[in-house]
Scaffold this motif. Structure first.
Motif, PDB file in Angstrom:
ATOM      1  N   PHE A  97       0.819  -1.208   0.000  1.00  0.00           N
ATOM      2  CA  PHE A  97       0.000   0.000   0.000  1.00  0.00           C
ATOM      3  C   PHE A  97       0.861   1.269   0.000  1.00  0.00           C
ATOM      4  CE2 PHE A  97      -4.074  -1.777   2.235  1.00  0.00           C
ATOM      5  CZ  PHE A  97      -4.205  -2.733   1.247  1.00  0.00           C
ATOM      6  N   SER A  98       2.157   1.113   0.173  1.00  0.00           N
ATOM      7  CA  SER A  98       3.078   2.246   0.259  1.00  0.00           C
ATOM      8  C   SER A  98       4.003   2.240  -0.952  1.00  0.00           C
ATOM      9  CB  SER A  98       3.901   2.165   1.542  1.00  0.00           C
ATOM     10  OG  SER A  98       3.069   2.341   2.668  1.00  0.00           O
ATOM     11  N   TYR A  99       4.197   3.417  -1.530  1.00  0.00           N
ATOM     12  CA  TYR A  99       4.944   3.553  -2.787  1.00  0.00           C
ATOM     13  C   TYR A  99       5.991   4.646  -2.693  1.00  0.00           C
ATOM     14  CZ  TYR A  99       1.539   0.697  -5.274  1.00  0.00           C
ATOM     15  OH  TYR A  99       0.765  -0.350  -5.699  1.00  0.00           O
ATOM     16  N   VAL A 100       7.008   4.488  -3.528  1.00  0.00           N
ATOM     17  CA  VAL A 100       7.943   5.567  -3.821  1.00  0.00           C
ATOM     18  C   VAL A 100       7.784   5.853  -5.308  1.00  0.00           C
ATOM     19  CG1 VAL A 100      10.328   6.349  -3.890  1.00  0.00           C
ATOM     20  CG2 VAL A 100       9.584   4.832  -2.036  1.00  0.00           C
ATOM     21  N   THR A 101       7.485   7.106  -5.644  1.00  0.00           N
ATOM     22  CA  THR A 101       7.444   7.540  -7.035  1.00  0.00           C
ATOM     23  C   THR A 101       8.765   8.242  -7.304  1.00  0.00           C
ATOM     24  OG1 THR A 101       5.060   7.826  -6.969  1.00  0.00           O
ATOM     25  CG2 THR A 101       6.239   8.921  -8.759  1.00  0.00           C
ATOM     26  N   PHE A 102       9.553   7.658  -8.182  1.00  0.00           N
ATOM     27  CA  PHE A 102      10.847   8.221  -8.546  1.00  0.00           C
ATOM     28  C   PHE A 102      10.589   9.260  -9.634  1.00  0.00           C
ATOM     29  CE2 PHE A 102      11.580   4.133  -6.668  1.00  0.00           C
ATOM     30  CZ  PHE A 102      12.624   4.387  -5.796  1.00  0.00           C
ATOM     31  N   LEU A 103      10.919  10.509  -9.342  1.00  0.00           N
ATOM     32  CA  LEU A 103      10.638  11.625 -10.234  1.00  0.00           C
ATOM     33  C   LEU A 103      11.860  11.944 -11.094  1.00  0.00           C
ATOM     34  CD1 LEU A 103       8.886  13.910  -7.581  1.00  0.00           C
ATOM     35  CD2 LEU A 103       7.776  12.427  -9.290  1.00  0.00           C
ATOM     36  N   THR A 108       9.024  22.027  -8.355  1.00  0.00           N
ATOM     37  CA  THR A 108       9.157  23.355  -7.754  1.00  0.00           C
ATOM     38  C   THR A 108       8.263  23.462  -6.529  1.00  0.00           C
ATOM     39  OG1 THR A 108       7.358  24.346  -9.020  1.00  0.00           O
ATOM     40  CG2 THR A 108       9.571  24.378 -10.043  1.00  0.00           C
ATOM     41  N   ALA A 109       8.578  24.419  -5.683  1.00  0.00           N
ATOM     42  CA  ALA A 109       7.754  24.667  -4.493  1.00  0.00           C
ATOM     43  C   ALA A 109       6.333  25.060  -4.899  1.00  0.00           C
ATOM     44  CB  ALA A 109       8.397  25.746  -3.624  1.00  0.00           C
ATOM     45  N   ASP A 110       6.195  25.846  -5.968  1.00  0.00           N
ATOM     46  CA  ASP A 110       4.859  26.249  -6.434  1.00  0.00           C
ATOM     47  C   ASP A 110       4.055  25.046  -6.904  1.00  0.00           C
ATOM     48  OD1 ASP A 110       5.326  28.909  -5.848  1.00  0.00           O
ATOM     49  OD2 ASP A 110       5.797  29.468  -7.925  1.00  0.00           O
ATOM     50  N   ALA A 111       4.713  24.122  -7.613  1.00  0.00           N
ATOM     51  CA  ALA A 111       4.016  22.919  -8.097  1.00  0.00           C
ATOM     52  C   ALA A 111       3.566  22.057  -6.915  1.00  0.00           C
ATOM     53  CB  ALA A 111       4.912  22.133  -9.042  1.00  0.00           C
ATOM     54  N   ILE A 112       4.420  21.921  -5.916  1.00  0.00           N
ATOM     55  CA  ILE A 112       4.052  21.140  -4.725  1.00  0.00           C
ATOM     56  C   ILE A 112       2.876  21.805  -4.016  1.00  0.00           C
ATOM     57  CG2 ILE A 112       4.823  20.371  -2.437  1.00  0.00           C
ATOM     58  CD1 ILE A 112       7.635  20.004  -3.703  1.00  0.00           C
ATOM     59  N   ALA A 113       2.923  23.128  -3.892  1.00  0.00           N
ATOM     60  CA  ALA A 113       1.831  23.852  -3.231  1.00  0.00           C
ATOM     61  C   ALA A 113       0.516  23.643  -3.973  1.00  0.00           C
ATOM     62  CB  ALA A 113       2.169  25.342  -3.136  1.00  0.00           C
ATOM     63  N   LYS A 114       0.537  23.659  -5.291  1.00  0.00           N
ATOM     64  CA  LYS A 114      -0.688  23.409  -6.054  1.00  0.00           C
ATOM     65  C   LYS A 114      -1.183  21.988  -5.810  1.00  0.00           C
ATOM     66  CE  LYS A 114      -2.890  23.139 -10.429  1.00  0.00           C
ATOM     67  NZ  LYS A 114      -3.204  23.700 -11.652  1.00  0.00           N
ATOM     68  N   ALA A 115      -0.273  21.009  -5.864  1.00  0.00           N
ATOM     69  CA  ALA A 115      -0.653  19.604  -5.657  1.00  0.00           C
ATOM     70  C   ALA A 115      -1.242  19.394  -4.265  1.00  0.00           C
ATOM     71  CB  ALA A 115       0.547  18.690  -5.891  1.00  0.00           C
ATOM     72  N   ALA A 147      -3.722  10.172  -7.675  1.00  0.00           N
ATOM     73  CA  ALA A 147      -2.272  10.333  -7.795  1.00  0.00           C
ATOM     74  C   ALA A 147      -1.886  10.926  -9.149  1.00  0.00           C
ATOM     75  CB  ALA A 147      -1.567   9.002  -7.560  1.00  0.00           C
ATOM     76  N   GLU A 148      -2.642  10.581 -10.205  1.00  0.00           N
ATOM     77  CA  GLU A 148      -2.332  11.114 -11.530  1.00  0.00           C
ATOM     78  C   GLU A 148      -2.501  12.630 -11.558  1.00  0.00           C
ATOM     79  OE1 GLU A 148      -4.883   8.809 -11.108  1.00  0.00           O
ATOM     80  OE2 GLU A 148      -3.658   7.035 -11.457  1.00  0.00           O
ATOM     81  N   SER A 149      -3.540  13.143 -10.908  1.00  0.00           N
ATOM     82  CA  SER A 149      -3.766  14.592 -10.853  1.00  0.00           C
ATOM     83  C   SER A 149      -2.663  15.280 -10.065  1.00  0.00           C
ATOM     84  CB  SER A 149      -5.120  14.904 -10.225  1.00  0.00           C
ATOM     85  OG  SER A 149      -6.157  14.383 -11.015  1.00  0.00           O
ATOM     86  N   ILE A 150      -2.274  14.665  -8.972  1.00  0.00           N
ATOM     87  CA  ILE A 150      -1.183  15.229  -8.170  1.00  0.00           C
ATOM     88  C   ILE A 150       0.093  15.224  -8.992  1.00  0.00           C
ATOM     89  CG2 ILE A 150       0.267  14.836  -6.133  1.00  0.00           C
ATOM     90  CD1 ILE A 150      -2.378  13.833  -4.763  1.00  0.00           C
ATOM     91  N   GLY A 151       0.362  14.123  -9.694  1.00  0.00           N
ATOM     92  CA  GLY A 151       1.536  14.044 -10.552  1.00  0.00           C
ATOM     93  C   GLY A 151       1.541  15.121 -11.634  1.00  0.00           C
ATOM     94  N   ARG A 152       0.384  15.355 -12.257  1.00  0.00           N
ATOM     95  CA  ARG A 152       0.296  16.415 -13.276  1.00  0.00           C
ATOM     96  C   ARG A 152       0.548  17.788 -12.647  1.00  0.00           C
ATOM     97  NH1 ARG A 152      -3.699  13.075 -15.230  1.00  0.00           N
ATOM     98  NH2 ARG A 152      -5.376  14.249 -14.230  1.00  0.00           N
ATOM     99  N   ALA A 153       0.036  18.006 -11.452  1.00  0.00           N
ATOM    100  CA  ALA A 153       0.253  19.288 -10.773  1.00  0.00           C
ATOM    101  C   ALA A 153       1.731  19.499 -10.464  1.00  0.00           C
ATOM    102  CB  ALA A 153      -0.575  19.361  -9.495  1.00  0.00           C
ATOM    103  N   LEU A 154       2.438  18.430 -10.170  1.00  0.00           N
ATOM    104  CA  LEU A 154       3.872  18.542  -9.877  1.00  0.00           C
ATOM    105  C   LEU A 154       4.679  18.894 -11.116  1.00  0.00           C
ATOM    106  CD1 LEU A 154       4.395  15.542  -7.413  1.00  0.00           C
ATOM    107  CD2 LEU A 154       4.235  17.983  -6.853  1.00  0.00           C
ATOM    108  N   LYS A 155       4.120  18.597 -12.301  1.00  0.00           N
ATOM    109  CA  LYS A 155       4.753  18.919 -13.589  1.00  0.00           C
ATOM    110  C   LYS A 155       6.098  18.232 -13.776  1.00  0.00           C
ATOM    111  CE  LYS A 155       2.485  23.382 -13.945  1.00  0.00           C
ATOM    112  NZ  LYS A 155       2.650  24.818 -14.085  1.00  0.00           N
TER     113      LYS A 155
END
Length: 174
Positions: A97-103, A108-115, A147-155
């Motif tokens: 149930f626990s994952y690491v997404t390797f980016l 950016t801080a702005d992308a994280i804040a949006k996510a 998670a896909e939406s969060i990933g897109r927000a992170l850009k």
């Protein structure tokens, strides 16, 4: 030459088929040695020539030339993967149930804040450096967050592996 754990995004899902024997063959053709794969989801362990990022790009290009589709290749050293596992910030009640997404890079801080504005229910995520850590309350098959939406927000492109797979990749990399 340096040992790398190479993670391919979105292979053997949604119609994008990549036999692991062919992945090993392509990596060897690019100069990698001691090449092995783990399960059919795009996990490759190899001793690669030159810089890891250069090999990642060469592998992406070789796959695109051979198959006609592009998939990101994100690699880390075994030590970096171990550090990511050790940094996992959530209680692990069930490793699958626990994952690491390797980016591909640090968001950016702005992308994280949006996510962070997205609703997650009881699911949790946190970016630490170039990894996004996730803990699904009820498993990835029944997520409360998107998670896909969060990933897109992170850009930033990334590819996720559950903690069982992350541990196995570290073990296989020696």
């Amino acid at each position: 030459m340096s040992i790398r754990i190479l993670l391919l995004r979105a292979v053997n899902v949604g119609g994008t088929q990549l036999p692991m024997a062919e992945l090993r063959e392509i990596a060897t053709g690019l100069g990698a040695t001691d090449v092995s794969t783990y399960i059919a989801s795009g996990n490759l362990i190899a001793d690669v020539p030159g810089k890891g990022a250069d090999f990642d790009r060469a592998l992406e290009q070789a796959l695109e030339q051979r198959y006609g589709w592009f998939r990101e290749v994100i690699s880390r050293t075994p030590a970096q993967v171990r550090e990511a596992l050790e940094a996992h910030p959530f209680e692990v009640t069930e490793p699958k149930f626990s994952y690491v997404t390797f980016l591909a890079e640090r968001p950016t801080a702005d992308a994280i804040a949006k996510a962070e504005t997205y609703e997650t229910g009881d699911d949790r995520w946190q970016v630490i450096g170039t990894e996004m850590h996730i803990r699904y309350a009820n498993g990835a098959g029944r997520p409360e967050m998107k998670a896909e939406s969060i990933g897109r927000a992170l850009k930033v492109p990334g590819t996720a592996r559950n903690l069982n797979t992350v541990r196995k990749l570290i073990e296989l990399a020696g």
